[in-house]
Scaffold this motif. Sequence first.
Motif, PDB file in Angstrom:
ATOM      1  N   LEU A   1      11.524 -15.608  18.163  1.00 54.80           N
ATOM      2  CA  LEU A   1      10.665 -15.479  19.336  1.00 54.80           C
ATOM      3  C   LEU A   1      11.209 -14.327  20.182  1.00 54.80           C
ATOM      4  O   LEU A   1      12.409 -14.054  20.134  1.00 54.80           O
ATOM      5  CB  LEU A   1      10.715 -16.766  20.153  1.00 54.80           C
TER       6      LEU A   1
ATOM      7  N   GLY B   1       8.718 -25.159  16.523  1.00 54.42           N
ATOM      8  CA  GLY B   1       7.669 -24.932  15.531  1.00 54.42           C
ATOM      9  C   GLY B   1       7.527 -26.119  14.596  1.00 54.42           C
ATOM     10  O   GLY B   1       8.469 -26.454  13.876  1.00 54.42           O
TER      11      GLY B   1
ATOM     12  N   GLY C   1       5.897 -26.437  11.877  1.00 58.24           N
ATOM     13  CA  GLY C   1       5.345 -25.979  10.600  1.00 58.24           C
ATOM     14  C   GLY C   1       6.172 -26.564   9.460  1.00 58.24           C
ATOM     15  O   GLY C   1       6.903 -27.551   9.634  1.00 58.24           O
ATOM     16  N   VAL C   2       6.065 -25.925   8.308  1.00 56.99           N
ATOM     17  CA  VAL C   2       6.678 -26.468   7.095  1.00 56.99           C
ATOM     18  C   VAL C   2       8.199 -26.539   7.219  1.00 56.99           C
ATOM     19  O   VAL C   2       8.812 -27.583   6.974  1.00 56.99           O
ATOM     20  CB  VAL C   2       6.299 -25.581   5.881  1.00 56.99           C
ATOM     21  N   ILE C   3       8.827 -25.448   7.627  1.00 57.81           N
ATOM     22  CA  ILE C   3      10.290 -25.419   7.685  1.00 57.81           C
ATOM     23  C   ILE C   3      10.799 -26.402   8.734  1.00 57.81           C
ATOM     24  O   ILE C   3      11.713 -27.185   8.489  1.00 57.81           O
ATOM     25  CB  ILE C   3      10.804 -23.991   7.989  1.00 57.81           C
TER      26      ILE C   3
ATOM     27  N   GLU D   1      10.415 -30.034   7.432  1.00 62.64           N
ATOM     28  CA  GLU D   1      11.312 -30.363   6.314  1.00 62.64           C
ATOM     29  C   GLU D   1      12.756 -30.476   6.805  1.00 62.64           C
ATOM     30  O   GLU D   1      13.443 -31.463   6.546  1.00 62.64           O
ATOM     31  CB  GLU D   1      11.214 -29.306   5.197  1.00 62.64           C
TER      32      GLU D   1
ATOM     33  N   GLU E   1       6.329 -27.780  19.748  1.00 57.43           N
ATOM     34  CA  GLU E   1       5.276 -27.021  19.062  1.00 57.43           C
ATOM     35  C   GLU E   1       4.280 -26.470  20.086  1.00 57.43           C
ATOM     36  O   GLU E   1       3.831 -27.176  20.978  1.00 57.43           O
ATOM     37  CB  GLU E   1       4.582 -27.931  18.044  1.00 57.43           C
ATOM     38  N   TYR E   2       3.917 -25.234  19.874  1.00 57.45           N
ATOM     39  CA  TYR E   2       3.006 -24.519  20.771  1.00 57.45           C
ATOM     40  C   TYR E   2       1.600 -25.131  20.785  1.00 57.45           C
ATOM     41  O   TYR E   2       0.980 -25.284  21.829  1.00 57.45           O
ATOM     42  CB  TYR E   2       2.953 -23.062  20.300  1.00 57.45           C
TER      43      TYR E   2
ATOM     44  N   PRO F   1      -0.507 -26.871  11.763  1.00 60.53           N
ATOM     45  CA  PRO F   1      -1.837 -26.474  12.234  1.00 60.53           C
ATOM     46  C   PRO F   1      -2.899 -26.215  11.151  1.00 60.53           C
ATOM     47  O   PRO F   1      -4.068 -26.447  11.406  1.00 60.53           O
ATOM     48  CB  PRO F   1      -1.576 -25.178  13.006  1.00 60.53           C
TER      49      PRO F   1
ATOM     50  N   VAL G   1       7.683 -22.357  23.832  1.00 56.63           N
ATOM     51  CA  VAL G   1       9.095 -22.088  24.137  1.00 56.63           C
ATOM     52  C   VAL G   1       9.200 -20.697  24.750  1.00 56.63           C
ATOM     53  O   VAL G   1       8.656 -19.722  24.242  1.00 56.63           O
ATOM     54  CB  VAL G   1       9.961 -22.219  22.861  1.00 56.63           C
TER      55      VAL G   1
ATOM     56  N   SER H   1      11.867 -22.089  13.821  1.00 55.00           N
ATOM     57  CA  SER H   1      11.032 -22.050  12.607  1.00 55.00           C
ATOM     58  C   SER H   1       9.606 -21.747  13.031  1.00 55.00           C
ATOM     59  O   SER H   1       8.728 -22.601  12.967  1.00 55.00           O
ATOM     60  CB  SER H   1      11.136 -23.367  11.845  1.00 55.00           C
TER      61      SER H   1
ATOM     62  N   GLY I   1       7.835 -19.069  11.883  1.00 52.83           N
ATOM     63  CA  GLY I   1       7.189 -18.170  10.936  1.00 52.83           C
ATOM     64  C   GLY I   1       8.150 -17.155  10.341  1.00 52.83           C
ATOM     65  O   GLY I   1       9.326 -17.080  10.723  1.00 52.83           O
TER      66      GLY I   1
ATOM     67  N   MET J   1       2.665 -17.339   2.531  1.00 48.51           N
ATOM     68  CA  MET J   1       4.033 -17.032   2.096  1.00 48.51           C
ATOM     69  C   MET J   1       4.558 -18.214   1.289  1.00 48.51           C
ATOM     70  O   MET J   1       5.277 -19.067   1.805  1.00 48.51           O
ATOM     71  CB  MET J   1       4.905 -16.756   3.310  1.00 48.51           C
TER      72      MET J   1
ATOM     73  N   VAL K   1       2.417 -27.548  -0.312  1.00 47.00           N
ATOM     74  CA  VAL K   1       3.132 -28.837  -0.301  1.00 47.00           C
ATOM     75  C   VAL K   1       4.217 -28.833   0.768  1.00 47.00           C
ATOM     76  O   VAL K   1       4.943 -27.848   0.920  1.00 47.00           O
ATOM     77  CB  VAL K   1       3.795 -29.102  -1.681  1.00 47.00           C
TER      78      VAL K   1
END
Length: 460
Positions: A146, A176, A178-180, A183, A199-200, A206, A233, A264, A266, A313, A344
């Motif tokens: 960021l 974030g 997201g995936v990372i 997990e 999360e934004y 999303p 953030v 995380s 992106g 990605m 996944v």
Amino acid sequence: MSSYDVIIIGSGPGGYVCAIRCAQLGLKTACVEGRETLGGTCLNIGCIPSKALLHSTEMLHEAQENFAKMGLMGDAPQVDWSKMQDYKAGTIEQNTKGIEFLFKKNKIDWLKGWGSIPEAGKVKVGDETHEAKNIVIATGSVPSSLPGVEIDEKRIVSSTGALSLAEIPKRMVVIGAGVIGLEMGSVYARLGSEVTVVEYLDTITPTMDGEVQKQFKKILGKQGLDFVLGAAVQDVTSGDEGCTVTYKKGDEEQTIEADIVLVSTGRKPYTDGLGLSELGVETTDKGQVGTDGHWATNVDGVYAIGDAVTGPMLAHKAEDEGMAVAERIAGKAGHVSYEVIPSVIYTHPEVASVGRTEAQLKDDGVPYKAGKFSFVGNGRAKANFAADGFVKILAHEKTDRILGAHIIGPMAGDLIHEICVAMEFGAAAEDLALTCHAHPTYSEAVREAALACGDGPIHS
Ligand code: NAI
């Protein structure tokens, strides 16, 4: 100086798969890699090590939550973080050595060092310049932070640092959802960290199907992850005592303290040092290498694939592009079906999707029907404490052709592929519904969702 038919720059899933396919197609091939080991982000600091930590902590969770229910008595295992890290390192080594073996088997030269393209038809690695009729850029991506937040990989970490923390943190903030973030957040929550995900947006993951998002958030909440949604953030500072994350929710500015902050939010394409602007290779405003529909850049004989170009990605998207570009270079018809790329998330339960979501179908004005089946009606899932989740298949209202599928539940990441194959064959939901599925398997839930697109499932 050596001469090759193809030199691939980067040995991640896109690059190494491309190299193997080129060699199989009879092309003299080399692959440039500056890391000590082959395999790129995926094998060294991404998919593979994170799956090792996800697997070991999932086993821990099973032991803590479910062993006694099955009559497996005794103390739950204790975590030895350093041994868990050794297990992760061993998994990485087996996989990276595996690629080295495949390179030798296929007579692919590994040009060790960081590559650049001084002119079309030439690749420079260290002091040596090699000739290549074709060059494939497969240099991947790196975490993007960021504005104003500096990742030190000690207290403020990207996924790379999060895989190798010195110790299990007491408090972790994940920026974030997201995936990372989810997990790695899951890994540390299972290891006992207090995890808060900021999360934004107002939803987690999303791009996922709306119903999956809701169920997923509920399940992760039960596993101990806290969510602060709709929060941007602004700043992260770190000192001896830990870190402070400042975020804005509505008009209010708030702070959370943490020992470790995972950023995380992106990733961005990595093309530093290749000399693309000097070579005149066009890039997009997002820093991706510009390509046509067949992975060719505007410079003759220079191609690009994977995270360095447009599209999701994902390692498997890069692999498919790697194979397809190899085939095109060899004069064959390489092709990637972008509309059937599964995605996944390897949490527990797993989340998997392919094709379009209900929201996308509505936006596109496509008439559809949704067949949904809960794992509560699946005998195997109930026996294995894995009934929390569902399969949803979206099919065209008139033709019954499968347009998408969304699964949250046990082995979702494997189950999704039955639907991918069906979609590649242009199958109708009825085709899946009429296919005999072994009992008792999780895959029966997929068939039941397909039945739900027609006259109805049996077990609900
Ligand atoms: P992501 O794009 O999946 O998620 C980033 C999240 O951060 C978004 O939800 C976004 O709204 C949020 N965000 C952005 N700025 C923010 C701010 N200032 N405050 C709060 N939230 C903010 O990115 P992620 O998880 O870093 O993954 C990067 C890439 O790696 C993705 O393309 C992902 O698909 C890929 N990947 C895939 C894996 C898999 O297939 N299992 C595993 C790991 C990574």
